[in-house]
Design a protein around this motif. Structure first.
Motif, PDB file in Angstrom:
ATOM      1  N   ALA A 105     -17.432  34.815 -34.774  1.00 55.25           N
ATOM      2  CA  ALA A 105     -16.050  35.296 -34.735  1.00 55.25           C
ATOM      3  C   ALA A 105     -15.237  34.632 -35.840  1.00 55.25           C
ATOM      4  CB  ALA A 105     -15.438  35.001 -33.368  1.00 55.25           C
TER       5      ALA A 105
ATOM      6  N   ALA B 222      -8.124  34.998 -28.658  1.00 56.82           N
ATOM      7  CA  ALA B 222      -9.254  34.663 -29.533  1.00 56.82           C
ATOM      8  C   ALA B 222     -10.309  33.884 -28.758  1.00 56.82           C
ATOM      9  CB  ALA B 222      -8.770  33.852 -30.729  1.00 56.82           C
ATOM     10  N   PRO B 223     -11.584  34.094 -29.076  1.00 56.15           N
ATOM     11  CA  PRO B 223     -12.648  33.387 -28.367  1.00 56.15           C
ATOM     12  C   PRO B 223     -12.715  31.928 -28.774  1.00 56.15           C
ATOM     13  CG  PRO B 223     -13.576  34.623 -30.183  1.00 56.15           C
ATOM     14  CD  PRO B 223     -12.111  34.989 -30.125  1.00 56.15           C
ATOM     15  N   PRO B 224     -13.374  31.099 -27.982  1.00 55.17           N
ATOM     16  CA  PRO B 224     -13.553  29.698 -28.368  1.00 55.17           C
ATOM     17  C   PRO B 224     -14.562  29.578 -29.509  1.00 55.17           C
ATOM     18  CG  PRO B 224     -14.713  30.159 -26.330  1.00 55.17           C
ATOM     19  CD  PRO B 224     -13.927  31.393 -26.659  1.00 55.17           C
ATOM     20  N   PRO B 225     -14.576  28.454 -30.207  1.00 56.47           N
ATOM     21  CA  PRO B 225     -15.490  28.286 -31.348  1.00 56.47           C
ATOM     22  C   PRO B 225     -16.921  27.957 -30.944  1.00 56.47           C
ATOM     23  CG  PRO B 225     -14.136  26.327 -31.087  1.00 56.47           C
ATOM     24  CD  PRO B 225     -13.627  27.326 -30.088  1.00 56.47           C
TER      25      PRO B 225
ATOM     26  N   ASP C 223     -16.532  37.033 -27.939  1.00 57.98           N
ATOM     27  CA  ASP C 223     -15.738  37.924 -28.782  1.00 57.98           C
ATOM     28  C   ASP C 223     -14.256  37.898 -28.454  1.00 57.98           C
ATOM     29  OD1 ASP C 223     -18.066  38.920 -30.110  1.00 57.98           O
ATOM     30  OD2 ASP C 223     -18.483  40.096 -28.313  1.00 57.98           O
TER      31      ASP C 223
ATOM     32  N   THR D  16     -11.000  31.865 -34.077  1.00 53.68           N
ATOM     33  CA  THR D  16     -11.283  31.250 -32.786  1.00 53.68           C
ATOM     34  C   THR D  16     -10.147  30.309 -32.406  1.00 53.68           C
ATOM     35  OG1 THR D  16     -12.484  29.364 -33.740  1.00 53.68           O
ATOM     36  CG2 THR D  16     -13.778  31.336 -33.187  1.00 53.68           C
ATOM     37  N   GLU D  17     -10.080  29.999 -31.125  1.00 53.43           N
ATOM     38  CA  GLU D  17      -9.121  29.021 -30.623  1.00 53.43           C
ATOM     39  C   GLU D  17      -9.813  28.200 -29.547  1.00 53.43           C
ATOM     40  OE1 GLU D  17      -5.587  30.768 -29.089  1.00 53.43           O
ATOM     41  OE2 GLU D  17      -5.144  31.934 -30.906  1.00 53.43           O
TER      42      GLU D  17
END
Length: 583
Positions: free
Chosen positions: A440, A295-298, A268, A443-444
């Motif tokens: 999410a 931002a969470p990873p993909p 998250d 994402t980044e």
């Protein structure tokens, strides 16, 4: 809104692992005000245990101890208005939820039960390129928990979610946070990371426990509570009158536990551990603030547990003189007498003996031989029985620590990563309806914070003493797969300046020779006055494979603290037990 007050949410913890104090649920419910009670029952090794339970009986695969706790306390929780959120569902959250509904009906307790599912990827393991494990579980986030709570659930059961999600989910539901509010989510992640291991935040497993014991009763530490606020900040505390203590030191110890670099990724948000600020706020109260999130990873991390084969172990006590020669004789005899050599024979000689010892035990060393093989016959009595046959034909004073027995299966943990869009995340609400939780929206790719590899300036010329590191530094260590994580922290600015310059990767390898040939990464956490090391591969194939006598690296940090190095005498003055010094 979950609690009675909109501006604060009181979340407690009653379990840090499968097998933790059974009475903790009642203690937390009766000990003071709470809005939510969480429990963390899962670890890498636990998923293997529960996966094997499910292989034997498809109806199992969850933490049965939690069900017994609810037999005792479900009505009490409802009476107190406390919501319960746990990951005790293991690899079968639907099974535990069903058992809880039966319990509620049988006891006449009108509890609304919900659960979160979708993490179990075992049926799709081949499709997703995950091999053939016995358990494959993605780490889900907090939004399924939040959906269950918003639907009025009294008890929410999950499978494999991130440990911090047990706290983030209630915070999301209570404060109505949006998925883009990464700073607030990361703040709750920090609080969840502190709470997840129970009494480790209140003085349990604490490096400076002897100092803490001067002002706190460590006989039976209480369990921690996080008072969460709308901006994501929190205060870590515990119920009044319970044992242990909450200090900047105990909270720091937990924050650096089993983390790698400053970016602590979740499904998250990404918690920037290097942004965390700790402030004492009176007795047993520590404020966590300043937390930044990203931002969470993909992708989602997937816990894979497989059967690695079978293992057996025999120990030989070597007493008195010529210990090395005795060990070599045992090794040559056993390896030449075995009817079939196992795939792996690992020998470890622990020189616990000392010259002219006043007791026989102090004059003895321990030689261990661990055998591993896919074929149980090669590590069964063919191995252990052969070791016993050496008793009258080998070294003088022969003594074994065990009796012959069959080999036992061992597990292997590996981590994989899959696109979050490929993992279902479903909240099964109290009325049985199902709510799909989308991945999410923003994402980044996870940006790695470069490990600290620069050569620090040489130490200043000053008066030093060669003493154990632990006189000035605390440590806490643990496992992540085959890697060991060691968090080391100090309690003053002057000690931090010295630690950051002195405890380099090269120095760690010198102090811990077992790491000398392994990849080691170092990360700095200036706000926490801490440095974290990741020692890759020291645990072999993970805790379940038992590659070391301390398979989860729990004592690795204490070994490091016991090692001697030159420490400036100015840093060796006593500090207060709470570890709040700021000079």
């Amino acid at each position: 809104m979950i609690g009675a007050a909109a501006d604060v949410l009181r979340v407690g913890n009653a379990s840090g692992f499968y097998g933790d104090r059974a009475s903790a649920v009642r203690e937390m419910l009766e000990g003071g005000e709470l809005d939510v009670l969480t429990g963390d029952y899962l670890a890498e090794l636990t998923m293997l245990i529960l996966g094997r339970d499910r292989l034997r009986d498809p109806c199992l695969g969850y933490a049965r101890t939690f069900l017994r706790q609810m037999e005792d306390c479900l009505a009490l929780a409802l009476d107190r208005g406390v919501r319960v959120v746990v990951n005790a569902g293991g690899v079968n959250p639907a099974g535990l939820a069903s058992a809880l509904r039966e319990l509620a009906e049988r006891s006449g307790t009108p509890a609304r039960i919900a659960h979160v599912e979708g993490d179990d990827l075992l049926p799709r393991a081949t499709e997703l390129g995950l091999g053939q494990p016995i358990a494959a579980n993605a780490y889900l986030g907090a939004w399924g928990i939040a959906a269950c709570l918003r639907a009025g659930a009294d008890v929410v059961v999950t499978g494999r979610v991130t440990d911090a999600s047990l706290v983030v989910g209630p915070a999301v539901a209570h404060f109505d946070w949006q998925r883009s509010e990464f700073d607030r989510i990361a703040g709750a992640m920090a609080a969840g990371h502190v709470l997840e291991c129970g009494a480790q935040a209140t003085g349990g497993n604490y490096a400076f426990f002897t100092e803490l014991a001067e002002s706190a009763d460590l006989t039976r530490p209480g369990f921690p509570i996080a008072e969460l606020h709308p901006d994501g900040s929190s205060v870590i505390t515990k119920h009044p009158g319970t044992g242990g203590a909450v200090t900047v030191g105990t909270v720091t110890a937990q924050l650096v536990y089993e983390v790698a670099g400053p970016r602590y990724a979740g499904p998250d948000a990404v918690l920037r551990l290097d942004s965390v600020e700790l402030t004492p706020q009176g007795t047993d109260r520590v404020r966590i603030s300043g937390v930044r999130g990203e931002a969470p990873p993909p992708t989602l991390k997937v816990s894979l547990n497989s059967l690695g084969g079978f293992r057996n172990e025999m120990g030989f006590v070597l007493t008195g003189l010529e210990v090395e020669a005795k060990a070599e004789l045992v090794r040559s005899q056993l390896e030449s007498w075995l009817p079939a050599r196992p795939r792996e024979l690992r020998w470890t000689l622990s020189r616990l003996d000392r010259p002219d010892a006043p007791t026989q035990e102090q004059a003895s060393a321990l030689l261990r031989c661990v055998a591993r093989d896919p074929d149980p016959a090669k590590v069964g009595r063919a191995f252990s029985g052969t070791a016993v046959e050496l008793a009258l034909a080998g070294y003088p004073g022969a003594c074994l620590t065990g009796v012959p027995g069959e080999g036992t299966p061992y597990g292997v943990f590996t981590a994989a990563y899959v696109d979050a869009a490929l993992v279902p995340h479903v909240a099964v609400l109290p009325d049985g309806s199902r709510e799909d939780i989308p991945p999410a929206p923003v994402t980044e790719e996870l940006k790695d914070v470069a490990e600290d590899s620069a050569d620090p300036p040489g130490p200043e010329r000053e008066e030093v003493r060669r003493v154990p590191l632990g006189l000035v530094a605390g440590a806490r260590s643990g496992d992540k797969g085959g890697d060991a994580h060691i968090g080391v922290w100090v309690r003053t600015a002057a000690a931090w300046d010295w630690l950051a310059r002195t405890l380099t990767v090269a120095e760690l390898r010198r102090l811990l020779p077992e790491s000398a040939e392994l990849p080691v990464r170092r990360y700095l956490f200036p706000n926490l006055r801490a440095v974290n090391f990741v020692v890759e591969g020291i645990l072999g194939e993970g805790a379940a494979a038992q590659a070391r006598f301390d398979p989860q690296a729990k004592g690795l940090g204490e070994w490091l603290r016991s090692r001697h190095l030159d420490i400036p005498t100015r840093l060796l003055a006593p500090l207060d037990p709470g570890g709040e010094a700021g000079a």
